[in-house]
Design a protein around this motif. Structure first.
Motif, PDB file in Angstrom:
ATOM      1  N   ARG A  64      -7.850  19.395 -55.561  1.00  0.00           N
ATOM      2  CA  ARG A  64      -8.989  18.739 -54.942  1.00  0.00           C
ATOM      3  C   ARG A  64      -8.511  17.412 -54.352  1.00  0.00           C
ATOM      4  O   ARG A  64      -7.629  16.760 -54.909  1.00  0.00           O
ATOM      5  CB  ARG A  64     -10.086  18.518 -55.959  1.00  0.00           C
ATOM      6  N   ALA A  65      -9.132  17.053 -53.256  1.00  0.00           N
ATOM      7  CA  ALA A  65      -8.759  15.801 -52.599  1.00  0.00           C
ATOM      8  C   ALA A  65      -9.980  15.206 -51.918  1.00  0.00           C
ATOM      9  O   ALA A  65     -10.905  15.919 -51.534  1.00  0.00           O
ATOM     10  CB  ALA A  65      -7.660  16.045 -51.567  1.00  0.00           C
ATOM     11  N   SER A  66      -9.963  13.904 -51.795  1.00  0.00           N
ATOM     12  CA  SER A  66     -10.929  13.190 -50.963  1.00  0.00           C
ATOM     13  C   SER A  66     -10.172  12.717 -49.740  1.00  0.00           C
ATOM     14  O   SER A  66      -9.042  12.233 -49.854  1.00  0.00           O
ATOM     15  CB  SER A  66     -11.514  11.983 -51.703  1.00  0.00           C
ATOM     16  N   VAL A  67     -10.769  12.886 -48.590  1.00  0.00           N
ATOM     17  CA  VAL A  67     -10.139  12.475 -47.344  1.00  0.00           C
ATOM     18  C   VAL A  67     -11.078  11.490 -46.659  1.00  0.00           C
ATOM     19  O   VAL A  67     -12.246  11.795 -46.424  1.00  0.00           O
ATOM     20  CB  VAL A  67      -9.854  13.682 -46.421  1.00  0.00           C
ATOM     21  N   LEU A  68     -10.565  10.316 -46.369  1.00  0.00           N
ATOM     22  CA  LEU A  68     -11.322   9.268 -45.690  1.00  0.00           C
ATOM     23  C   LEU A  68     -10.923   9.265 -44.225  1.00  0.00           C
ATOM     24  O   LEU A  68      -9.736   9.178 -43.907  1.00  0.00           O
ATOM     25  CB  LEU A  68     -11.021   7.914 -46.335  1.00  0.00           C
ATOM     26  N   LEU A  69     -11.913   9.383 -43.339  1.00  0.00           N
ATOM     27  CA  LEU A  69     -11.636   9.456 -41.902  1.00  0.00           C
ATOM     28  C   LEU A  69     -12.220   8.272 -41.152  1.00  0.00           C
ATOM     29  O   LEU A  69     -13.354   7.857 -41.408  1.00  0.00           O
ATOM     30  CB  LEU A  69     -12.248  10.722 -41.295  1.00  0.00           C
ATOM     31  N   GLY A  78     -19.279  16.341 -33.044  1.00  0.00           N
ATOM     32  CA  GLY A  78     -18.247  17.317 -32.722  1.00  0.00           C
ATOM     33  C   GLY A  78     -17.277  17.532 -33.866  1.00  0.00           C
ATOM     34  O   GLY A  78     -16.867  18.666 -34.152  1.00  0.00           O
ATOM     35  N   ILE A  79     -16.926  16.453 -34.546  1.00  0.00           N
ATOM     36  CA  ILE A  79     -16.007  16.554 -35.678  1.00  0.00           C
ATOM     37  C   ILE A  79     -16.658  17.343 -36.814  1.00  0.00           C
ATOM     38  O   ILE A  79     -16.044  18.234 -37.402  1.00  0.00           O
ATOM     39  CB  ILE A  79     -15.551  15.157 -36.147  1.00  0.00           C
ATOM     40  N   LEU A  80     -17.922  17.058 -37.102  1.00  0.00           N
ATOM     41  CA  LEU A  80     -18.619  17.779 -38.170  1.00  0.00           C
ATOM     42  C   LEU A  80     -18.732  19.270 -37.846  1.00  0.00           C
ATOM     43  O   LEU A  80     -18.569  20.111 -38.731  1.00  0.00           O
ATOM     44  CB  LEU A  80     -20.000  17.172 -38.419  1.00  0.00           C
ATOM     45  N   THR A  81     -18.952  19.606 -36.595  1.00  0.00           N
ATOM     46  CA  THR A  81     -19.003  21.020 -36.195  1.00  0.00           C
ATOM     47  C   THR A  81     -17.674  21.698 -36.474  1.00  0.00           C
ATOM     48  O   THR A  81     -17.626  22.810 -37.012  1.00  0.00           O
ATOM     49  CB  THR A  81     -19.367  21.143 -34.698  1.00  0.00           C
ATOM     50  N   ARG A  82     -16.581  21.042 -36.131  1.00  0.00           N
ATOM     51  CA  ARG A  82     -15.255  21.627 -36.371  1.00  0.00           C
ATOM     52  C   ARG A  82     -14.907  21.663 -37.860  1.00  0.00           C
ATOM     53  O   ARG A  82     -14.265  22.601 -38.326  1.00  0.00           O
ATOM     54  CB  ARG A  82     -14.203  20.884 -35.560  1.00  0.00           C
ATOM     55  N   LEU A  83     -15.353  20.670 -38.624  1.00  0.00           N
ATOM     56  CA  LEU A  83     -15.098  20.661 -40.068  1.00  0.00           C
ATOM     57  C   LEU A  83     -15.815  21.809 -40.775  1.00  0.00           C
ATOM     58  O   LEU A  83     -15.310  22.353 -41.755  1.00  0.00           O
ATOM     59  CB  LEU A  83     -15.523  19.324 -40.686  1.00  0.00           C
ATOM     60  N   LYS A  84     -16.988  22.186 -40.280  1.00  0.00           N
ATOM     61  CA  LYS A  84     -17.729  23.307 -40.889  1.00  0.00           C
ATOM     62  C   LYS A  84     -16.937  24.608 -40.830  1.00  0.00           C
ATOM     63  O   LYS A  84     -17.135  25.487 -41.659  1.00  0.00           O
ATOM     64  CB  LYS A  84     -19.075  23.491 -40.193  1.00  0.00           C
ATOM     65  N   ALA A  85     -16.043  24.727 -39.891  1.00  0.00           N
ATOM     66  CA  ALA A  85     -15.234  25.938 -39.736  1.00  0.00           C
ATOM     67  C   ALA A  85     -14.020  25.954 -40.669  1.00  0.00           C
ATOM     68  O   ALA A  85     -13.330  26.963 -40.761  1.00  0.00           O
ATOM     69  CB  ALA A  85     -14.776  26.077 -38.286  1.00  0.00           C
ATOM     70  N   ARG A  91     -17.541  19.331 -48.825  1.00  0.00           N
ATOM     71  CA  ARG A  91     -18.612  18.375 -48.539  1.00  0.00           C
ATOM     72  C   ARG A  91     -18.099  17.341 -47.540  1.00  0.00           C
ATOM     73  O   ARG A  91     -16.922  17.022 -47.530  1.00  0.00           O
ATOM     74  CB  ARG A  91     -19.049  17.647 -49.804  1.00  0.00           C
ATOM     75  N   ALA A  92     -19.036  16.798 -46.772  1.00  0.00           N
ATOM     76  CA  ALA A  92     -18.719  15.690 -45.861  1.00  0.00           C
ATOM     77  C   ALA A  92     -19.842  14.667 -45.981  1.00  0.00           C
ATOM     78  O   ALA A  92     -21.017  15.023 -45.897  1.00  0.00           O
ATOM     79  CB  ALA A  92     -18.585  16.180 -44.428  1.00  0.00           C
ATOM     80  N   TYR A  93     -19.473  13.431 -46.194  1.00  0.00           N
ATOM     81  CA  TYR A  93     -20.432  12.337 -46.342  1.00  0.00           C
ATOM     82  C   TYR A  93     -20.173  11.296 -45.261  1.00  0.00           C
ATOM     83  O   TYR A  93     -19.021  10.993 -44.955  1.00  0.00           O
ATOM     84  CB  TYR A  93     -20.258  11.631 -47.698  1.00  0.00           C
ATOM     85  N   THR A  94     -21.239  10.731 -44.705  1.00  0.00           N
ATOM     86  CA  THR A  94     -21.061   9.544 -43.882  1.00  0.00           C
ATOM     87  C   THR A  94     -20.969   8.363 -44.841  1.00  0.00           C
ATOM     88  O   THR A  94     -21.507   8.399 -45.945  1.00  0.00           O
ATOM     89  CB  THR A  94     -22.247   9.345 -42.905  1.00  0.00           C
ATOM     90  N   THR A  95     -20.260   7.327 -44.421  1.00  0.00           N
ATOM     91  CA  THR A  95     -20.054   6.180 -45.302  1.00  0.00           C
ATOM     92  C   THR A  95     -20.258   4.882 -44.541  1.00  0.00           C
ATOM     93  O   THR A  95     -20.310   4.861 -43.307  1.00  0.00           O
ATOM     94  CB  THR A  95     -18.617   6.181 -45.882  1.00  0.00           C
ATOM     95  N   SER A  96     -20.355   3.808 -45.289  1.00  0.00           N
ATOM     96  CA  SER A  96     -20.371   2.481 -44.675  1.00  0.00           C
ATOM     97  C   SER A  96     -19.021   1.844 -44.972  1.00  0.00           C
ATOM     98  O   SER A  96     -18.308   2.283 -45.861  1.00  0.00           O
ATOM     99  CB  SER A  96     -21.506   1.643 -45.272  1.00  0.00           C
ATOM    100  N   GLY A  97     -18.682   0.856 -44.212  1.00  0.00           N
ATOM    101  CA  GLY A  97     -17.422   0.165 -44.472  1.00  0.00           C
ATOM    102  C   GLY A  97     -16.316   0.592 -43.531  1.00  0.00           C
ATOM    103  O   GLY A  97     -16.561   0.971 -42.388  1.00  0.00           O
ATOM    104  N   ARG A  98     -15.102   0.566 -44.023  1.00  0.00           N
ATOM    105  CA  ARG A  98     -13.909   0.800 -43.211  1.00  0.00           C
ATOM    106  C   ARG A  98     -13.810   2.218 -42.667  1.00  0.00           C
ATOM    107  O   ARG A  98     -13.246   2.439 -41.611  1.00  0.00           O
ATOM    108  CB  ARG A  98     -12.686   0.527 -44.088  1.00  0.00           C
ATOM    109  N   PHE A  99     -14.309   3.200 -43.408  1.00  0.00           N
ATOM    110  CA  PHE A  99     -14.196   4.599 -43.011  1.00  0.00           C
ATOM    111  C   PHE A  99     -15.543   5.139 -42.578  1.00  0.00           C
ATOM    112  O   PHE A  99     -16.586   4.665 -43.008  1.00  0.00           O
ATOM    113  CB  PHE A  99     -13.629   5.431 -44.171  1.00  0.00           C
ATOM    114  N   ASP A 100     -15.507   6.167 -41.730  1.00  0.00           N
ATOM    115  CA  ASP A 100     -16.739   6.742 -41.189  1.00  0.00           C
ATOM    116  C   ASP A 100     -17.195   7.978 -41.955  1.00  0.00           C
ATOM    117  O   ASP A 100     -18.388   8.221 -42.093  1.00  0.00           O
ATOM    118  CB  ASP A 100     -16.528   7.114 -39.717  1.00  0.00           C
ATOM    119  N   LEU A 101     -16.240   8.781 -42.423  1.00  0.00           N
ATOM    120  CA  LEU A 101     -16.559  10.010 -43.146  1.00  0.00           C
ATOM    121  C   LEU A 101     -15.704  10.119 -44.399  1.00  0.00           C
ATOM    122  O   LEU A 101     -14.548   9.708 -44.400  1.00  0.00           O
ATOM    123  CB  LEU A 101     -16.291  11.249 -42.282  1.00  0.00           C
ATOM    124  N   LEU A 102     -16.274  10.690 -45.445  1.00  0.00           N
ATOM    125  CA  LEU A 102     -15.544  11.020 -46.655  1.00  0.00           C
ATOM    126  C   LEU A 102     -15.682  12.528 -46.848  1.00  0.00           C
ATOM    127  O   LEU A 102     -16.801  13.044 -46.868  1.00  0.00           O
ATOM    128  CB  LEU A 102     -16.116  10.288 -47.864  1.00  0.00           C
TER     129      LEU A 102
END
Length: 143
Positions: A64-69, A78-85, A91-102
């Motif tokens: 298991r890994a967490s990836v910060l984007l 567009g990124i979320l559409t491609r991640l669904k594939a 899971r994909a979360y929007t975040t506040s701060g330095r990163f946009d997605l977790l």
């Protein structure tokens, strides 16, 4: 939502297979009260479903890994559409701060995990990524 609702959800969070009769007995209320509360919690969307929580033995052999984007502005849809594939993206979360997605990732091997990380890093609109490999679970209160 009141204290009884929270108690019902707490017991079901620990054991989603708990019967209505057992819930009523533990909470010292009528079975019909529990049934009515569950129906209301389900119809209002507070309870979205009942699920299986895998133990450590079932999760062995899965990395298991967490990836910060960090992504380009307006690229999220567009990124979320491609991640669904990508099946390994759980899971994909929007975040506040330095990163946009977790992202939460699960893969059967380091090779697959490496390929998935490369695939995510190569997505159009991804500016940077940082990966954190999960080693062991110390606390798990997720419901």
């Amino acid at each position: 939502m009141d204290e009884l609702d929270r108690s019902i959800m707490g017991l079901l969070g620990a054991d989603a297979r708990m019967s209505v009769a057992t819930l009523a007995r533990r909470l010292k209320v009528a079975r019909s009260t529990i049934q009515a509360r569950l129906e209301r919690l389900e119809t209002t969307g507070i309870i979205a479903g009942y699920t299986l929580k895998l133990g450590e033995n079932a999760r062995q052999g899965r990395l298991r890994a967490s990836v910060l984007l960090t992504i380009e502005p307006r690229a999220q849809a567009g990124i979320l559409t491609r991640l669904k594939a990508i099946a390994e993206v759980e899971r994909a979360y929007t975040t506040s701060g330095r990163f946009d997605l977790l992202l939460q990732i699960a893969a059967p091997s380091t090779q697959v995990l490496d390929q998935v990380l490369d695939q995510i890093g190569a997505l159009t609109g991804v500016l940077s990524s940082e990966s954190l490999i999960h080693l062991s679970t110390r606390i798990d209160r997720a419901v």
